[in-house]
Design a protein around this motif. Structure first.
Motif, mmCIF file in Angstrom:
data_model
loop_
_atom_site.group_PDB
_atom_site.id
_atom_site.type_symbol
_atom_site.label_atom_id
_atom_site.label_comp_id
_atom_site.label_asym_id
_atom_site.label_seq_id
_atom_site.Cartn_x
_atom_site.Cartn_y
_atom_site.Cartn_z
ATOM 1 N N HIS B 171 -26.812 -25.426 9.660
ATOM 2 C CA HIS B 171 -26.721 -24.060 10.167
ATOM 3 C C HIS B 171 -27.064 -23.957 11.632
ATOM 4 O O HIS B 171 -27.033 -22.872 12.189
ATOM 5 N N ASN B 183 -34.346 -28.435 6.608
ATOM 6 C CA ASN B 183 -32.988 -28.643 7.122
ATOM 7 C C ASN B 183 -32.162 -29.481 6.184
ATOM 8 O O ASN B 183 -32.592 -30.533 5.752
ATOM 9 N N THR B 184 -30.967 -29.043 5.875
ATOM 10 C CA THR B 184 -30.088 -29.897 5.083
ATOM 11 C C THR B 184 -28.785 -30.068 5.834
ATOM 12 O O THR B 184 -28.298 -29.157 6.486
ATOM 13 N N ASN B 187 -24.785 -29.404 1.301
ATOM 14 C CA ASN B 187 -25.349 -28.725 0.153
ATOM 15 C C ASN B 187 -25.331 -29.588 -1.079
ATOM 16 O O ASN B 187 -25.294 -29.088 -2.187
ATOM 17 N N ARG B 210 -17.550 -31.350 1.559
ATOM 18 C CA ARG B 210 -17.363 -31.004 2.967
ATOM 19 C C ARG B 210 -17.554 -32.239 3.811
ATOM 20 O O ARG B 210 -18.328 -33.127 3.472
#
Lengths: 211, 338
Positions: B171, B183-184, B187, B210
């Motif tokens: 993000h 923080n990733t 997903n 993704r």
């Protein structure tokens, strides 16, 4: 934005658009993402995490969000915290999520005020000490959305060869479950790549992917 | 070309197309078969040539070992044993100052093994679940990227003792110390890592279907959107970036096909269909500008760029022989047992 049925929620919710719908309207996804990011940085829109799918982001105009949230918390005990949040945090930080130390140190919120915000529905818990921005009262919207998405997908699935012409899908009567409108859901399905869009001589065809 | 199979066999192929035909089969030069005393007992996950010459190669496998082989005698020069199954290993392609091999296992610690001394020199802590992919930067000697099933991708400087440099955040939120834990990068599990050939960007692919492109110097998500990149792999997915093309392409296994995208604009160019089952890995050879892909149907296919539009089949085959066979659309199949 016009597709969103305001009357359904008696004006309690701001009109929410999904990121996948934007992808269906703008042909190049990277450009769409970058423009949304710019709008977010300018403060025109807020991006909100919708709980059912980590990838689905809802987009709301900041003005609409502000007015609805203020109306929703009028007269309730947490109104003060919510107003402080809207006034100080929203213009300053355009992110989707907020962290513990950011809230306490930079913006001066106490723990009790943060609890008020969670009760008001403005913040949703993400992890220990971090929160997503949320829309109060969005639960009903999400319920209708998920049911409607499944219903429209099953309309395509039941068709012969699992494909339907777009014009025929829109011409059908919407099942009762679909409260948000067929066009709203169709844009979302195309953008989220849950159906493949194939152009034929009779118009666009929606087909379920093989896998 | 070096290839490792799920039966533990390692085969070396000669990729030169000395027959002047458009459909050819690459011969296996030698192999480490099931009768070799040091063969891996379970599936070979990653194989890599020694970056500076072909005298040596390394292979790691689900039998919890990393073996270093001498190519000329086909004997193991060294074996590193680990406590957990090894998912991936990588040795730095540019480094002249160190001979470290980064190993990702089922445990959450990344191990660095030193080839000169023959022991594990140190451990990088920071991930919470199994490490599915590791990759050294092709630009800097000491920068390593690791991808884990806990959805995080971390960039490390291995000389630094205090932890990772950056945890990638999809993000692009504000950077601060406390933020690191939430923080990733994806997903879902992060399956594959690939640096672009200049090392300035990093591509990651995850089970949330993704693929993301990151700026490797500041960890920012460049927000290039490739659409849905189907990924159901439970272990690492090896994908590759072209090298030497005017606009770089990324080749990603997508089910039983290979999807080709331009790296910086996210546009899908084509899907390469040829395999019968899931494609697990693909690699690009920049000298021949060819792509090789391996899949669960026991075939390795070679994809050659075709400069001409495919001509519809005429009755005479003589017209085809005027085109240089090296530029024809060609595929070949070869089995694992050499």
């Amino acid at each position: 934005m016009q597709l969103f049925p305001r009357g359904l929620f008696e004006d309690a919710l701001p009109p929410i658009v999904l990121r996948s719908q934007v992808y269906s309207l703008v042909p190049d996804r990277t450009v769409a993402d970058r423009q949304l990011k710019e709008l977010q940085e300018q403060g025109e829109i807020r991006i909100v995490q919708l709980g059912f799918d980590l990838d689905a982001h809802g987009i709301i105009f900041t003005e609409d969000y502000r007015t609805r949230v203020l109306k929703a918390c009028d007269g309730r005990p947490y109104a003060g915290a919510v107003q402080k949040f809207l006034a100080s945090v929203l213009p300053a930080c355009g992110d989707l999520s907020f962290q513990q130390d950011q809230m306490t140190q930079t913006f001066g919120f106490r723990d009790s005020e943060i609890t008020h915000l969670v009760n008001a529905g403005v913040l949703t818990v993400r992890d220990a000490g971090s929160w997503w921005l949320a829309v109060p009262g969005a639960g009903r919207f999400i319920k209708y959305f998920v049911k409607g998405r499944q219903a429209v997908l099953s309309m395509v699935r039941k068709a012969k060869y699992r494909e339907l012409l777009l014009s025929e899908l829109l011409g059908r009567r919407a099942p009762v479950v679909v409260r948000l409108g067929l066009t709203y859901h169709v844009h979302d399905l195309i953008g989220a790549q849950l159906v493949d869009c194939i152009s034929t001589t009779s118009g666009t065809l929606l087909r379920l992917p093989e896998t | 070309m070096l290839s490792g199979g799920s039966d533990g066999v390692i085969v070396l192929y000669d990729l030169e197309n000395s027959s002047r035909q458009s459909y050819y089969t690459c011969k296996a030069v030698c192999s480490i078969g099931r009768d070799h005393p040091d063969v891996h007992r379970y599936s070979v996950e990653t194989v890599q040539w020694y970056p500076h010459d072909t005298g040596m190669f390394t292979s790691s496998s689900f039998d919890k070992t990393l073996k270093v082989w001498d190519t000329n005698t086909l004997q193991t020069a060294d074996v590193f044993n680990f406590e957990e199954t090894v998912y991936s290993h990588h040795m730095s392609p540019v480094s002249t100052k160190h001979c470290l091999v980064a190993v990702g296992t089922r445990g959450p610690k990344v191990q660095l093994c030193d080839l000169k001394s023959g022991s594990c020199s140190h451990i990088l802590q920071g991930h919470r679940q199994e490490i599915l992919a590791v990759s050294w930067s092709p630009r800097y000697d000491y920068i390593l990227a690791t991808a884990s099933a806990d959805s995080r991708v971390k960039l490390w400087d291995v000389r630094r003792a205090s932890g990772c440099l950056i945890t990638l955040d999809q993000h692009n939120g504000k950077k601060s110390q406390a933020v690191e834990s939430a923080n990733t990068a994806h997903n879902g599990k992060v399956n594959g890592l690939c640096f672009t050939s200049d090392g300035l960007h990093l591509l990651t692919v995850g089970t949330d279907n993704r693929m993301r492109l990151w700026n490797s110097s500041n960890g920012e998500n460049t927000l290039v959107n490739y659409g849905k990149v189907c990924n159901n792999s439970k272990k690492g997915l090896k994908f590759t970036v072209s090298c030497g093309c005017s606009s770089e392409f990324v080749f990603v296994p997508y089910g039983s096909t290979i999807a080709v995208y331009t790296v910086y604009s996210g546009e899908q160019i084509t899907m390469l269909k040829g395999h019968y089952k899931t494609v697990d890995c693909c690699v690009f050879q920049s000298n021949f500008q060819e792509l090789y892909s391996g899949s669960r149907d026991c075939n390795i296919l070679a994809w050659v760029p075709s400069l001409y539009e495919p001509v519809p089949d005429d009755d005479e085959t003589t017209t085809k022989s005027q085109l240089n066979p090296a530029f024809e659309d060609a595929w070949s199949s070869s089995d694992e047992e050499g």
